[in-house]
Design an enzyme around this catalytic site. Structure first.
Site, PDB file in Angstrom:
ATOM      1  N   ASP A 107       0.884  -1.321  -0.134  1.00 41.73           N
ATOM      2  CA  ASP A 107       0.100   0.149   0.100  1.00 41.73           C
ATOM      3  C   ASP A 107       1.068   1.217  -0.020  1.00 41.73           C
ATOM      4  OD1 ASP A 107      -1.617   2.116   0.811  1.00 41.73           O
ATOM      5  OD2 ASP A 107      -2.834   0.998   1.928  1.00 41.73           O
ATOM      6  N   ARG A 145     -18.864  12.895 -24.197  1.00 38.88           N
ATOM      7  CA  ARG A 145     -17.380  12.519 -23.603  1.00 38.88           C
ATOM      8  C   ARG A 145     -16.559  12.168 -24.641  1.00 38.88           C
ATOM      9  NH1 ARG A 145     -19.758  13.866 -19.760  1.00 38.88           N
ATOM     10  NH2 ARG A 145     -19.643  13.116 -17.522  1.00 38.88           N
ATOM     11  N   CYS A 194     -10.886  15.386 -14.624  1.00 37.04           N
ATOM     12  CA  CYS A 194     -11.571  15.877 -13.667  1.00 37.04           C
ATOM     13  C   CYS A 194     -10.928  16.980 -12.613  1.00 37.04           C
ATOM     14  CB  CYS A 194     -12.048  14.667 -12.706  1.00 37.04           C
ATOM     15  SG  CYS A 194     -12.958  13.606 -13.311  1.00 37.04           S
ATOM     16  N   ALA A 232     -18.105   4.123 -18.769  1.00 35.87           N
ATOM     17  CA  ALA A 232     -19.271   4.057 -19.494  1.00 35.87           C
ATOM     18  C   ALA A 232     -18.958   3.062 -20.738  1.00 35.87           C
ATOM     19  CB  ALA A 232     -19.672   5.400 -20.223  1.00 35.87           C
ATOM     20  N   TYR A 244     -12.445  13.929  -5.993  1.00 31.56           N
ATOM     21  CA  TYR A 244     -11.502  13.107  -7.018  1.00 31.56           C
ATOM     22  C   TYR A 244     -10.592  14.318  -7.693  1.00 31.56           C
ATOM     23  CZ  TYR A 244      -9.805  10.368 -11.056  1.00 31.56           C
ATOM     24  OH  TYR A 244      -8.828   9.708 -11.822  1.00 31.56           O
TER      25      TYR A 244
HETATM   26  P1  NAD Z   1      -7.450   1.293 -11.836  1.00 33.27           P
HETATM   27  O1  NAD Z   1      -8.613   1.643 -10.674  1.00 33.27           O
HETATM   28  O2  NAD Z   1      -7.624   0.044 -12.827  1.00 33.27           O
HETATM   29  O3  NAD Z   1      -5.879   1.063 -11.032  1.00 33.27           O
HETATM   30  C1  NAD Z   1      -5.499   1.873 -10.110  1.00 33.27           C
HETATM   31  C2  NAD Z   1      -4.816   0.621  -9.234  1.00 33.27           C
HETATM   32  O4  NAD Z   1      -4.178   1.699  -7.971  1.00 33.27           O
HETATM   33  C3  NAD Z   1      -5.726  -0.199  -8.614  1.00 33.27           C
HETATM   34  O5  NAD Z   1      -5.306  -1.574  -8.979  1.00 33.27           O
HETATM   35  C4  NAD Z   1      -5.789  -0.164  -7.086  1.00 33.27           C
HETATM   36  O6  NAD Z   1      -5.696  -1.418  -6.308  1.00 33.27           O
HETATM   37  C5  NAD Z   1      -4.418   0.772  -7.022  1.00 33.27           C
HETATM   38  N1  NAD Z   1      -4.148   1.441  -5.640  1.00 33.27           N
HETATM   39  C6  NAD Z   1      -4.996   2.066  -5.174  1.00 33.27           C
HETATM   40  N2  NAD Z   1      -4.550   2.587  -3.938  1.00 33.27           N
HETATM   41  C7  NAD Z   1      -3.420   1.950  -3.717  1.00 33.27           C
HETATM   42  C8  NAD Z   1      -2.344   2.260  -2.666  1.00 33.27           C
HETATM   43  N3  NAD Z   1      -2.506   2.919  -1.852  1.00 33.27           N
HETATM   44  N4  NAD Z   1      -1.410   1.460  -2.947  1.00 33.27           N
HETATM   45  C9  NAD Z   1      -1.098   0.686  -4.049  1.00 33.27           C
HETATM   46  N5  NAD Z   1      -1.978   0.511  -4.865  1.00 33.27           N
HETATM   47  C10 NAD Z   1      -3.125   1.194  -4.879  1.00 33.27           C
HETATM   48  O7  NAD Z   1      -7.382   2.415 -12.619  1.00 33.27           O
HETATM   49  P2  NAD Z   1      -6.809   3.010 -13.884  1.00 33.27           P
HETATM   50  O8  NAD Z   1      -7.852   3.315 -14.827  1.00 33.27           O
HETATM   51  O9  NAD Z   1      -5.888   2.157 -14.197  1.00 33.27           O
HETATM   52  O10 NAD Z   1      -6.297   4.413 -13.225  1.00 33.27           O
HETATM   53  C11 NAD Z   1      -4.752   4.643 -13.112  1.00 33.27           C
HETATM   54  C12 NAD Z   1      -4.389   6.386 -13.031  1.00 33.27           C
HETATM   55  O11 NAD Z   1      -4.911   6.775 -14.074  1.00 33.27           O
HETATM   56  C13 NAD Z   1      -5.371   6.706 -11.751  1.00 33.27           C
HETATM   57  O12 NAD Z   1      -4.431   7.672 -11.069  1.00 33.27           O
HETATM   58  C14 NAD Z   1      -6.579   7.532 -12.294  1.00 33.27           C
HETATM   59  O13 NAD Z   1      -6.823   8.452 -11.279  1.00 33.27           O
HETATM   60  C15 NAD Z   1      -5.853   7.912 -13.673  1.00 33.27           C
HETATM   61  N6  NAD Z   1      -6.871   8.225 -14.485  1.00 33.27           N
HETATM   62  C16 NAD Z   1      -7.438   7.072 -15.179  1.00 33.27           C
HETATM   63  C17 NAD Z   1      -8.528   7.637 -15.991  1.00 33.27           C
HETATM   64  C18 NAD Z   1      -9.594   6.417 -16.818  1.00 33.27           C
HETATM   65  O14 NAD Z   1     -10.200   6.576 -17.479  1.00 33.27           O
HETATM   66  N7  NAD Z   1      -9.266   5.186 -16.291  1.00 33.27           N
HETATM   67  C19 NAD Z   1      -8.993   8.790 -16.337  1.00 33.27           C
HETATM   68  C20 NAD Z   1      -8.337   9.789 -15.739  1.00 33.27           C
HETATM   69  C21 NAD Z   1      -7.322   9.615 -14.903  1.00 33.27           C
END
Ligand code: NAD
Length: 347
Positions: A68, A236, A134, A207, A163
């Site tokens: 973590d 979007r 966001c 979505a 967020y």
């Molecule tokens: P995801 O939820 O699939 O992956 C995020 C991962 O981070 C998860 O596996 C979760 O277990 C892990 N995590 C959370 N807290 C943690 C901690 N304290 N220690 C270790 N691991 C931890 O999300 P994603 O879609 O792969 O997004 C990745 C990044 O991109 C994020 O920062 C997200 O905010 C950003 N983001 C994603 C999108 C999108 O459309 N998917 C859009 C904008 C920004």
């Protein structure tokens, strides 16, 4: 006291330099680990707090660690020896998640706060932060016929509650680690990312995945109806995962973009109604649409203005929605039917 580093021109990243990727049990970072491995990098440390069996895309041959990274001491362990750090860990999901769990979203501030410091102390050469659209001022996103968002639209700030503010403040940390301490940081504002190996059920899905799953379910059960969140007119843009990982690599290694937030998204705007029509076309079905006006729907419209990225990188995400959706639908279809057969799948 921290002193500012002397920044010299970096040597090219060597294939055995250590690359650290957090959030690697999730969608984007898992794909990023696979991308670097395919490029021939031999020392990749992938980190996530989820147990390994829940990772979407555990990459063989990579050092996979369950920790973590909201705890400072874990971040020091994770960043030890790192040449580059990609921080993509965050507690996040689609609108259903981020509108409901603002505290969880805000608490991700701990992750970047500790990770950027640990990377700096470990002497990492570059640090990447995954921000989000966001972070933009929500007042500019109240009409489905939106003007695409350009980088300067984040300020004056009125980010998405929870967020979005976490992202904005984390961006600021990254900017100051460069200005005050001389660590090269890269900040990309992702617009919705989709594709195979992502969340497709359970409440955190976005979505495109949600609509694919609902259409597959309608075909499977014979109930030819679908519920859409909101009135379907919200717009979007959606970026295919392959474009996202390529963009991360490009942004991270472009010195003129150090500590400069930049859009990483598609500029192909689509309404949720039209997105569903595309999925229906792939599936070869037309469903009766029901609109749930009480469901979370987010801002009315959002698109990525790609003027800056095109100027800086001579590139922008360019996989068409039709192509990316077809791949995504195919993958979710397999997961859906595997789950039905009782096979273990990651949602
Ligand atoms: P995801 O939820 O699939 O992956 C995020 C991962 O981070 C998860 O596996 C979760 O277990 C892990 N995590 C959370 N807290 C943690 C901690 N304290 N220690 C270790 N691991 C931890 O999300 P994603 O879609 O792969 O997004 C990745 C990044 O991109 C994020 O920062 C997200 O905010 C950003 N983001 C994603 C999108 C999108 O459309 N998917 C859009 C904008 C920004």
């Amino acid at each position: 006291m921290h002193t500012k580093r002397l920044v010299e021109k970096d040597p090219a990243l060597k294939k055995d330099d250590l690359i650290v990727i957090t959030g690697a049990g999730g969608f984007i970072a898992g794909n990023l680990a696979r991308y670097f491995q395919k490029k021939g990098f031999t020392r990749i440390r992938a980190v996530d707090k989820k147990p390994l069996y829940e990772w979407y895309l555990p990459v063989a041959g990579v050092e996979n660690i369950c920790l973590d990274v909201s705890h400072e001491e874990h971040c020091h362990r994770v960043c030890e020896g790192a040449v580059e750090v990609y921080n993509l860990a965050a507690d996040m999901g689609g609108m259903g998640f981020i509108e409901r769990f603002r505290v969880e979203c805000l608490r991700s501030i701990l992750i970047n706060t500790h990770m950027v410091e640990a990377a700096y102390r470990a002497g990492a050469r570059r640090y990447f932060y995954s921000s989000s659209a966001c972070a933009y001022n929500t007042l500019l996103q109240q009409d489905p016929n939106v003007r695409a968002l350009k980088e300067s639209d984040a300020y004056p700030a009125m980010a998405e509650r929870g967020y979005g503010w976490e992202k904005l403040v984390s961006e600021m940390f990254c900017e100051e680690y460069w200005h005050e301490r001389g660590m090269k940081t890269a900040i990309a504002r992702f617009h919705n990312v989709y594709g195979p190996n992502g969340t497709w059920d359970g409440g955190r899905e976005k979505a495109p995945a949600a609509l694919c799953r609902k259409v597959i379910q309608a075909l499977d059960t014979g109930n030819k109806e679908i519920t859409i969140w909101g009135d379907g007119h919200q717009t979007r843009s959606f970026m295919y995962i392959d474009d996202c990982v390529k963009g991360i690599d490009k942004i991270m290694h472009e010195d003129s973009l150090i500590a400069t937030p930049i859009n990483l998204g598609s500029s192909e705007l689509v309404s949720i109604n039209d997105l569903l029509s595309k999925v229906e076309k792939i599936a070869g079905v037309t469903l009766k649409r029901n609109y749930d006006l009480t469901a979370p729907r987010g801002v009315a419209g959002r698109n990525s203005d790609n003027t800056f990225i095109k100027k800086m990188l001579k590139w922008e995400p360019n996989t068409t929605l039709d192509k990316g959706l077809a791949e995504t639908y195919k993958w979710i279809n397999v997961q859906y039917h595997n789950r039905k057969k009782g096979k273990r799948v990651v949602e």
